[in-house]
Write a protein that holds these residues in place. Structure first.
Motif, PDB file in Angstrom:
ATOM      1  N   GLY A 454      -0.959   0.783   5.617  1.00 52.08           N
ATOM      2  CA  GLY A 454      -1.217   1.480   4.372  1.00 52.08           C
ATOM      3  C   GLY A 454      -0.950   0.651   3.131  1.00 52.08           C
ATOM      4  N   LEU A 455      -0.526   1.310   2.081  1.00 53.92           N
ATOM      5  CA  LEU A 455      -0.305   0.654   0.790  1.00 53.92           C
ATOM      6  C   LEU A 455       0.780  -0.403   0.881  1.00 53.92           C
ATOM      7  CD1 LEU A 455      -1.153   0.635  -2.189  1.00 53.92           C
ATOM      8  CD2 LEU A 455       0.610   2.370  -2.619  1.00 53.92           C
ATOM      9  N   ALA A 456       1.802  -0.162   1.704  1.00 55.79           N
ATOM     10  CA  ALA A 456       2.900  -1.131   1.836  1.00 55.79           C
ATOM     11  C   ALA A 456       2.383  -2.471   2.336  1.00 55.79           C
ATOM     12  CB  ALA A 456       3.967  -0.585   2.782  1.00 55.79           C
ATOM     13  N   ALA A 457       1.457  -2.450   3.271  1.00 50.83           N
ATOM     14  CA  ALA A 457       0.892  -3.700   3.797  1.00 50.83           C
ATOM     15  C   ALA A 457       0.109  -4.432   2.722  1.00 50.83           C
ATOM     16  CB  ALA A 457       0.012  -3.405   5.006  1.00 50.83           C
ATOM     17  N   VAL A 485     -10.982   4.106  11.009  1.00 49.26           N
ATOM     18  CA  VAL A 485     -10.201   5.166  10.379  1.00 49.26           C
ATOM     19  C   VAL A 485     -10.354   4.935   8.877  1.00 49.26           C
ATOM     20  CG1 VAL A 485      -7.900   6.124  10.031  1.00 49.26           C
ATOM     21  CG2 VAL A 485      -8.580   5.285  12.301  1.00 49.26           C
ATOM     22  N   ARG A 486     -10.716   5.988   8.156  1.00 45.66           N
ATOM     23  CA  ARG A 486     -11.083   5.808   6.750  1.00 45.66           C
ATOM     24  C   ARG A 486      -9.877   5.846   5.812  1.00 45.66           C
ATOM     25  NH1 ARG A 486     -15.856   4.136   8.732  1.00 45.66           N
ATOM     26  NH2 ARG A 486     -16.998   5.835   9.715  1.00 45.66           N
ATOM     27  N   ASN A 487     -10.048   5.142   4.726  1.00 43.76           N
ATOM     28  CA  ASN A 487      -9.101   5.266   3.620  1.00 43.76           C
ATOM     29  C   ASN A 487      -9.367   6.613   2.939  1.00 43.76           C
ATOM     30  OD1 ASN A 487      -7.505   4.964   1.383  1.00 43.76           O
ATOM     31  ND2 ASN A 487      -8.398   3.021   0.719  1.00 43.76           N
ATOM     32  N   HIS A 488      -8.361   7.467   2.849  1.00 41.28           N
ATOM     33  CA  HIS A 488      -8.571   8.773   2.218  1.00 41.28           C
ATOM     34  C   HIS A 488      -7.655   8.989   1.015  1.00 41.28           C
ATOM     35  CE1 HIS A 488      -5.147   9.582   4.895  1.00 41.28           C
ATOM     36  NE2 HIS A 488      -4.865  10.622   4.126  1.00 41.28           N
ATOM     37  N   ARG A 489      -7.069   7.890   0.501  1.00 39.75           N
ATOM     38  CA  ARG A 489      -6.173   7.986  -0.644  1.00 39.75           C
ATOM     39  C   ARG A 489      -6.656   7.083  -1.780  1.00 39.75           C
ATOM     40  NH1 ARG A 489      -0.181   7.005   1.495  1.00 39.75           N
ATOM     41  NH2 ARG A 489      -0.088   6.273  -0.678  1.00 39.75           N
ATOM     42  N   ALA A 490      -6.688   7.659  -2.988  1.00 44.43           N
ATOM     43  CA  ALA A 490      -7.180   6.916  -4.142  1.00 44.43           C
ATOM     44  C   ALA A 490      -6.320   5.701  -4.449  1.00 44.43           C
ATOM     45  CB  ALA A 490      -7.253   7.838  -5.364  1.00 44.43           C
ATOM     46  N   ASP A 491      -5.000   5.816  -4.321  1.00 43.51           N
ATOM     47  CA  ASP A 491      -4.135   4.688  -4.668  1.00 43.51           C
ATOM     48  C   ASP A 491      -4.359   3.514  -3.721  1.00 43.51           C
ATOM     49  OD1 ASP A 491      -3.055   6.157  -2.564  1.00 43.51           O
ATOM     50  OD2 ASP A 491      -0.968   5.804  -3.143  1.00 43.51           O
ATOM     51  N   ILE A 492      -4.549   3.808  -2.443  1.00 43.54           N
ATOM     52  CA  ILE A 492      -4.807   2.727  -1.475  1.00 43.54           C
ATOM     53  C   ILE A 492      -6.181   2.116  -1.720  1.00 43.54           C
ATOM     54  CG2 ILE A 492      -5.031   2.157   0.967  1.00 43.54           C
ATOM     55  CD1 ILE A 492      -3.055   4.347   1.612  1.00 43.54           C
ATOM     56  N   MET A 493      -7.145   2.951  -2.078  1.00 38.48           N
ATOM     57  CA  MET A 493      -8.494   2.440  -2.329  1.00 38.48           C
ATOM     58  C   MET A 493      -8.508   1.518  -3.537  1.00 38.48           C
ATOM     59  SD  MET A 493     -12.042   4.581  -2.534  1.00 38.48           S
ATOM     60  CE  MET A 493     -13.597   3.799  -2.942  1.00 38.48           C
ATOM     61  N   PHE A 497      -9.483  -2.533  -3.121  1.00 39.59           N
ATOM     62  CA  PHE A 497     -10.592  -3.143  -3.856  1.00 39.59           C
ATOM     63  C   PHE A 497     -10.088  -4.152  -4.884  1.00 39.59           C
ATOM     64  CE2 PHE A 497     -13.112   0.107  -1.880  1.00 39.59           C
ATOM     65  CZ  PHE A 497     -14.398  -0.391  -1.873  1.00 39.59           C
ATOM     66  N   GLU A 498      -8.896  -3.949  -5.408  1.00 41.29           N
ATOM     67  CA  GLU A 498      -8.315  -4.925  -6.347  1.00 41.29           C
ATOM     68  C   GLU A 498      -8.155  -6.280  -5.667  1.00 41.29           C
ATOM     69  OE1 GLU A 498      -3.909  -5.809  -8.116  1.00 41.29           O
ATOM     70  OE2 GLU A 498      -4.590  -3.720  -8.222  1.00 41.29           O
ATOM     71  N   ILE A 499      -7.679  -6.280  -4.427  1.00 35.95           N
ATOM     72  CA  ILE A 499      -7.499  -7.531  -3.688  1.00 35.95           C
ATOM     73  C   ILE A 499      -8.835  -8.235  -3.498  1.00 35.95           C
ATOM     74  CG2 ILE A 499      -6.848  -8.465  -1.422  1.00 35.95           C
ATOM     75  CD1 ILE A 499      -4.670  -6.287  -1.334  1.00 35.95           C
ATOM     76  N   ALA A 500      -9.910  -7.455  -3.358  1.00 32.38           N
ATOM     77  CA  ALA A 500     -11.242  -8.031  -3.159  1.00 32.38           C
ATOM     78  C   ALA A 500     -11.948  -8.331  -4.475  1.00 32.38           C
ATOM     79  CB  ALA A 500     -12.095  -7.085  -2.321  1.00 32.38           C
ATOM     80  N   GLY A 501     -11.214  -8.219  -5.603  1.00 32.57           N
ATOM     81  CA  GLY A 501     -11.775  -8.635  -6.874  1.00 32.57           C
ATOM     82  C   GLY A 501     -12.381  -7.540  -7.730  1.00 32.57           C
ATOM     83  N   TYR A 502     -12.207  -6.267  -7.360  1.00 33.18           N
ATOM     84  CA  TYR A 502     -12.728  -5.154  -8.148  1.00 33.18           C
ATOM     85  C   TYR A 502     -11.613  -4.618  -9.060  1.00 33.18           C
ATOM     86  CZ  TYR A 502     -16.622  -4.752  -4.776  1.00 33.18           C
ATOM     87  OH  TYR A 502     -17.716  -4.990  -3.973  1.00 33.18           O
ATOM     88  N   ASP A 503     -11.894  -4.456 -10.355  1.00 34.60           N
ATOM     89  CA  ASP A 503     -10.899  -3.817 -11.193  1.00 34.60           C
ATOM     90  C   ASP A 503     -11.067  -2.299 -11.122  1.00 34.60           C
ATOM     91  OD1 ASP A 503     -12.970  -3.047 -12.979  1.00 34.60           O
ATOM     92  OD2 ASP A 503     -12.702  -4.860 -14.176  1.00 34.60           O
ATOM     93  N   ARG A 504     -10.094  -1.591 -11.691  1.00 33.03           N
ATOM     94  CA  ARG A 504     -10.076  -0.138 -11.587  1.00 33.03           C
ATOM     95  C   ARG A 504     -11.334   0.492 -12.183  1.00 33.03           C
ATOM     96  NH1 ARG A 504      -5.346   2.967 -10.833  1.00 33.03           N
ATOM     97  NH2 ARG A 504      -5.605   5.189 -11.312  1.00 33.03           N
ATOM     98  N   ALA A 505     -11.783  -0.042 -13.297  1.00 33.88           N
ATOM     99  CA  ALA A 505     -12.968   0.507 -13.957  1.00 33.88           C
ATOM    100  C   ALA A 505     -14.208   0.354 -13.086  1.00 33.88           C
ATOM    101  CB  ALA A 505     -13.175  -0.180 -15.312  1.00 33.88           C
ATOM    102  N   GLN A 506     -14.306  -0.792 -12.386  1.00 35.16           N
ATOM    103  CA  GLN A 506     -15.459  -1.025 -11.522  1.00 35.16           C
ATOM    104  C   GLN A 506     -15.449  -0.076 -10.330  1.00 35.16           C
ATOM    105  OE1 GLN A 506     -15.737  -5.076 -10.180  1.00 35.16           O
ATOM    106  NE2 GLN A 506     -17.786  -4.825  -9.307  1.00 35.16           N
ATOM    107  N   VAL A 507     -14.259   0.161  -9.773  1.00 34.50           N
ATOM    108  CA  VAL A 507     -14.153   1.112  -8.666  1.00 34.50           C
ATOM    109  C   VAL A 507     -14.561   2.502  -9.130  1.00 34.50           C
ATOM    110  CG1 VAL A 507     -12.560   2.235  -7.054  1.00 34.50           C
ATOM    111  CG2 VAL A 507     -12.386  -0.233  -7.469  1.00 34.50           C
ATOM    112  N   ASP A 508     -14.074   2.906 -10.318  1.00 31.57           N
ATOM    113  CA  ASP A 508     -14.443   4.224 -10.849  1.00 31.57           C
ATOM    114  C   ASP A 508     -15.946   4.331 -11.092  1.00 31.57           C
ATOM    115  OD1 ASP A 508     -11.856   5.176 -10.805  1.00 31.57           O
ATOM    116  OD2 ASP A 508     -11.432   4.638 -12.896  1.00 31.57           O
TER     117      ASP A 508
END
Length: 585
Positions: A454-457, A485-493, A497-508
């Motif tokens: 999860g988020l800790a990892a 198994v899907r990601n079902h939490r906004a904070d983890i998502m 995506f941040e690690i893969a280069g997406y900022d929060r605005a782009q994800v939104d």
């Protein structure tokens, strides 16, 4: 009597003898025997023999009507003499003595013969697909496809799944391939995208509370053709289930796939539980994450044996070995043929050794290896006297790909391969991320997967060390499906995506629908999507996926029958607020 037929061509049996019948179908073949004409009439259901005699109107009609014309005949069912019975067709004990015939649809000159079948190019077959589909093998493949889909639907319903349809006009999504874009007439400069998969929608259905969903879903990807992948569109068994973990998905899919394959390939023994192999282990043992388990030989990583070797071709490089325990009976050209295959598959070369007594080796490269290296190699590969060992050295990815091909072909030729079998396995524990050629971190698989831990990892680990709850199902070296198994939490998502280069605005902006849904109470959920085309391809025993699709695009994504893609006229382009800019202009 019905205008066109009282029976189908495959329906008649001995019980129908002396009945007056009317049949309709395609004139397949004819044979003149003196004053008697025998004609084969074919429809969707089978073939029946017609008989006419010289002097009658039906005789002249059937003699001159072009083959593959659609005709209707009326006549009396009669029994064949015992010596003329054809045991190869269900209607082989009888024939129809034709008294009247008419043409319903005349056939012009044939581009190729259906019976007997001509050997023609795929391009010619696709340009004349309606004729190609009349050939018995193609007809059987398409009917097999229909039966497989019907069986899948019944099994999914038995497991409590409901079938829903998801939108075709949608928004672009990063599924790993190019989208097909559809211009909007009402919104100039904006586009819909055809779905690469119903990924987001099926997750939204789980959040909406539907629990178990499936769909025989059309998917659209603008990608290059391969033997096991059709460009343009394909179909998959799209599945999603709530309150589910990885093993819950495995349990359902193992039953569905084992049932389908057992029904349509009863000669093959299909286990009800498939082995689980980690991604890392699969690369080591088989050189690929799509292993063909019909081949019982496995690879060994022997890099450590040659870490400090004086043999420069192996020293300090990634070295993979394949041991054939009993190579007796192989041709003298076997080793050179395997070397050619390895080079064609990306290796710089392929070396071989033959094991002798007490760990000694002979062969072209034996003189370059010390006695200790020979003994260590024999121990690492569990070679016994007479065993043949292939070695490839170089960059890990290229060596793995080449030795994967060598492993399967060498197993097939050396008797370490099970023919007429289906060997399934699950590949699990995929890395969440990988490094692109330019050094960027990007998703290695499905971006909507839940990271293990999860988020800790995501917060604490090197991204390249994070594993995902992702899995593939593989059969005979063909990847049937990816799932997760899907990601079902906004904070983890956001973090993933941040690690893969997406900022929060782009994800939104790109995944706003998913983010908003997660905030409305999302259940844990998981899914998978086996490819229908690939399942049918395996069951039909054909190497090319276009053989099991009624109207496929060719290898360059063209529809040769309907003439697509085609240019649009100026008025249509103006209506869609588009103009064409050709390459080089």
């Amino acid at each position: 009597m019905h205008r066109y037929r009282t029976h189908t061509c495959g329906e008649l049996r001995s019980k129908h003898v002396d009945e007056e019948v009317r049949l309709s179908g395609w004139l397949q073949n004819r044979r003149h025997l003196g004053g008697v004409l025998f004609t084969d009439l074919r429809d969707h259901y089978g073939v029946v023999q017609l008989v006419t005699r010289q002097g009658g109107a039906a005789f002249e009609f059937l003699s001159r009507t072009p083959k593959e014309s659609v005709i209707s005949v009326t006549g009396k069912v009669i029994a064949r003499s015992p010596r003329n019975v054809n045991p190869n067709i269900p209607t082989g004990e009888l024939e129809v003595d034709v008294s009247a015939a008419e043409i319903l649809g005349e056939c012009s000159d044939l581009p190729f013969n259906v019976f007997p079948e001509d050997q023609v190019s795929e391009e010619k077959r696709l340009a004349n697909r309606v004729l190609d589909l009349r050939r018995p093998g193609m007809h059987q493949n398409i009917m097999l496809r229909s039966a497989v889909i019907d069986r899948i639907r019944r099994k999914m319903t038995e497991h409590g799944f409901s079938e829903f349809q998801t939108p075709i006009l949608s928004a672009a999504s990063p599924e790993g391939a190019r989208d097909y874009l559809v211009p909007s007439r009402l919104y100039p400069g904006k586009f819909y995208a055809l779905p690469q998969a119903p990924q987001q929608y099926k997750q939204l259905l789980m959040i909406a509370g539907f629990d178990r969903y499936f769909q025989i879903a059309p998917c659209f990807r603008d990608e290059d053709s391969r033997a096991d992948r059709s460009p343009g569109e394909f179909y998959q068994l799209d599945v999603e289930m709530s309150f589910a973990e990885q093993e819950d998905v495995f349990c359902v899919m193992e039953d569905v796939l084992a049932s389908v394959f057992s029904e349509f390939a009863p000669q093959a023994s299909i286990p009800r539980s498939f082995p689980r192999i980690t991604y890392a282990d699969s690369l080591i043992r088989f050189g690929t994450d799509k292993p063909d388990l019909r081949a019982t030989l496995e690879l060994q990583d022997v890099s450590a044996v040659f870490a400090l070797s004086g043999f420069r071709a192996f020293s300090g490089r990634h070295v993979r070995a394949l041991c054939i325990p009993d190579p007796a009976g192989l041709s003298r050209s076997f080793t050179s043929q395997m070397e050619q295959l390895a080079v064609a598959s990306g290796a710089q070369g392929l070396s071989w050794l033959r094991a002798g007594q007490e760990g000694s080796m002979d062969g072209p490269v034996a003189k370059f290896l010390s006695a200790d290296e020979q003994a260590d190699l024999a121990a690492s590969t569990q070679a016994r006297p007479g065993s043949l060992i292939f070695l490839a050295a170089g960059e890990a990815k290229a060596v793995s790909a080449a030795m994967s091909a060598v492993r399967v072909e060498a197993a097939r030729r050396s008797g370490n391969f099970t023919e007429d079998a289906f060997r399934f396995c699950w590949i699990v524990d995929f890395p969440m991320y990988e490094k692109a050629d330019d050094g960027r971190i990007e998703f290695s698989h499905n971006p909507f997967s839940m990271p293990q831990g999860g988020l800790a990892a995501l917060d604490s680990k090197d991204p390249l060390d994070v594993l995902a709850w992702q899995y593939d199902i593989v059969c005979n070296g063909v990847e049937l499906s990816s799932g997760a198994v899907r990601n079902h939490r906004a904070d983890i998502m956001y973090k993933a995506f941040e690690i893969a280069g997406y900022d929060r605005a782009q994800v939104d902006r790109e995944f706003g629908g998913m983010i908003r849904a997660f905030r409305l109470g999302a259940p844990p959920h998981a899914g998978i999507a086996p490819g229908i085309d690939r399942i049918v391809m395996l069951l039909a025993g054909v190497p090319n996926i276009r053989e099991v699709i009624a109207f496929p695009l060719n290898q360059t994504a063209q529809d040769l029958l309907m003439g697509a893609p085609a240019e649009a006229d100026a008025a249509r382009l103006a209506e869609l607020h588009l103009r064409v800019v050709r390459p080089g202009t």
